[in-house]
Design a protein around this motif. Structure first.
Motif, PDB file in Angstrom:
ATOM      1  N   PRO A  48     -12.818  17.414 -32.533  1.00  0.00           N
ATOM      2  CA  PRO A  48     -13.348  16.311 -31.714  1.00  0.00           C
ATOM      3  C   PRO A  48     -12.351  15.590 -30.813  1.00  0.00           C
ATOM      4  N   CYS A  53      -7.243   8.400 -37.231  1.00  0.00           N
ATOM      5  CA  CYS A  53      -6.817   8.760 -38.592  1.00  0.00           C
ATOM      6  C   CYS A  53      -5.395   9.335 -38.563  1.00  0.00           C
ATOM      7  N   CYS A  76      -9.921  13.632 -41.083  1.00  0.00           N
ATOM      8  CA  CYS A  76     -11.199  12.918 -40.949  1.00  0.00           C
ATOM      9  C   CYS A  76     -12.324  13.798 -40.391  1.00  0.00           C
ATOM     10  N   HIS A  77     -12.087  14.445 -39.259  1.00  0.00           N
ATOM     11  CA  HIS A  77     -13.167  15.247 -38.656  1.00  0.00           C
ATOM     12  C   HIS A  77     -12.668  16.598 -38.187  1.00  0.00           C
ATOM     13  N   GLY A 129      -9.748  17.552 -36.514  1.00  0.00           N
ATOM     14  CA  GLY A 129      -8.944  17.723 -35.295  1.00  0.00           C
ATOM     15  C   GLY A 129      -7.731  18.608 -35.575  1.00  0.00           C
ATOM     16  N   HIS A 182      -8.721  11.113 -31.687  1.00  0.00           N
ATOM     17  CA  HIS A 182     -10.168  10.915 -31.788  1.00  0.00           C
ATOM     18  C   HIS A 182     -10.442   9.474 -32.222  1.00  0.00           C
ATOM     19  N   LEU A 183     -10.281   9.174 -33.534  1.00  0.00           N
ATOM     20  CA  LEU A 183     -10.550   7.818 -34.019  1.00  0.00           C
ATOM     21  C   LEU A 183      -9.374   7.214 -34.779  1.00  0.00           C
ATOM     22  N   CYS A 199      -4.501  10.166 -34.854  1.00  0.00           N
ATOM     23  CA  CYS A 199      -5.369  11.141 -34.191  1.00  0.00           C
ATOM     24  C   CYS A 199      -5.943  10.555 -32.895  1.00  0.00           C
ATOM     25  N   CYS A 234      -6.026  16.837 -38.676  1.00  0.00           N
ATOM     26  CA  CYS A 234      -6.576  15.515 -38.961  1.00  0.00           C
ATOM     27  C   CYS A 234      -7.589  15.661 -40.092  1.00  0.00           C
TER      28      CYS A 234
HETATM   29 FE1  FES Z   1      -9.184  12.825 -36.193  1.00  0.00          FE
HETATM   30 FE2  FES Z   1     -11.744  12.308 -35.897  1.00  0.00          FE
HETATM   31  S1  FES Z   1     -10.180  10.911 -36.347  1.00  0.00           S
HETATM   32  S2  FES Z   1     -10.748  14.233 -35.745  1.00  0.00           S
END
Ligand code: FES
Length: 208
Positions: free
Chosen positions: A174, A144, A159-160, A162, A141-142, A139, A157
């Protein structure tokens, strides 16, 4: 050598658990990967380094990528772990990454429809290259691991939240951008080779 990792569809309950697991994996696998991706911006902050040769690695084949779906391959990139400016090699191994492939908007190019495995002309490999997306499952973002959900026709995603389209382009959540595209080339026999090299934002078909 690449390994086909395409999975069956996942239930909503499994997706929740995947989110938990994905969070853990993001901390262990995603962040190191992000470091490689962001290199050289981050490299200077570490005493050690990682040397991944600039070689083409076999990932998959254009004859295996279906319409309306995302094909997932596990690819092993040879890697040398060095220390203190890259002089001494401490360890050698593989960096294993998932490489995702899909056709533009999920539409298989007409020249492949109903065609068995057969050598491609130079003009055909060029045409296919324009329609193929090859990208990371980490991802934006971070880091994942993301996954294709055929029932939604989106990459999600855990995790958050996405959301990406079938070609890794950003839809929502995000992440600041689409998924990272790999440098790739299609060979005469239809094999797709990738480099541990990321053309970056603005590359086809990602939108920042
Ligand atoms: Fe994918 Fe945060 S790591 S939306």
């Amino acid at each position: 050598m690449a390994e086909d990792l395409h999975k069956d569809k996942v239930t909503r309950g499994q997706f929740v658990w995947m989110g938990v697991g994905g969070g853990i994996m993001g901390a262990t696998l995603g962040i190191p990967s992000a470091v490689y991706v962001l290199d050289p911006a981050i490299k200077q902050k570490f005493a050690g380094g990682s040397d991944i040769p600039d070689d083409w690695i076999l990932a998959g084949s254009v004859f295996e990528i279906p319409s309306e779906s995302v094909k997932v391959y596990k690819v092993e990139f040879p890697q040398k772990q060095t220390y203190d400016g890259g002089g001494e090699v401490l360890d050698e191994g593989e960096l294993i990454l998932a490489v995702l492939m899909s056709w533009e908007e999920g539409k298989m190019p007409p020249l492949l429809e109903g065609r068995g495995r057969a050598d491609l002309s130079e003009s055909e490999t060029k045409e296919l290259s324009k329609s193929l997306s090859v990208f990371s499952n980490h991802c934006a973002h971070l880091g994942c691991p993301v996954r294709w959900f055929p029932e939604r026709k989106e990459i999600l995603c855990p995790c958050h939240g996405g959301i990406y389209d079938i070609n890794g382009g950003y839809i929502g959540g995000p992440p600041p951008r689409g998924l990272w595209p790999f440098a790739f080339e299609i060979r005469e026999n239809g094999d797709v080779y990738v480099k541990h090299e990321f053309p970056g934002p603005g590359s086809k078909p990602y939108v920042v």
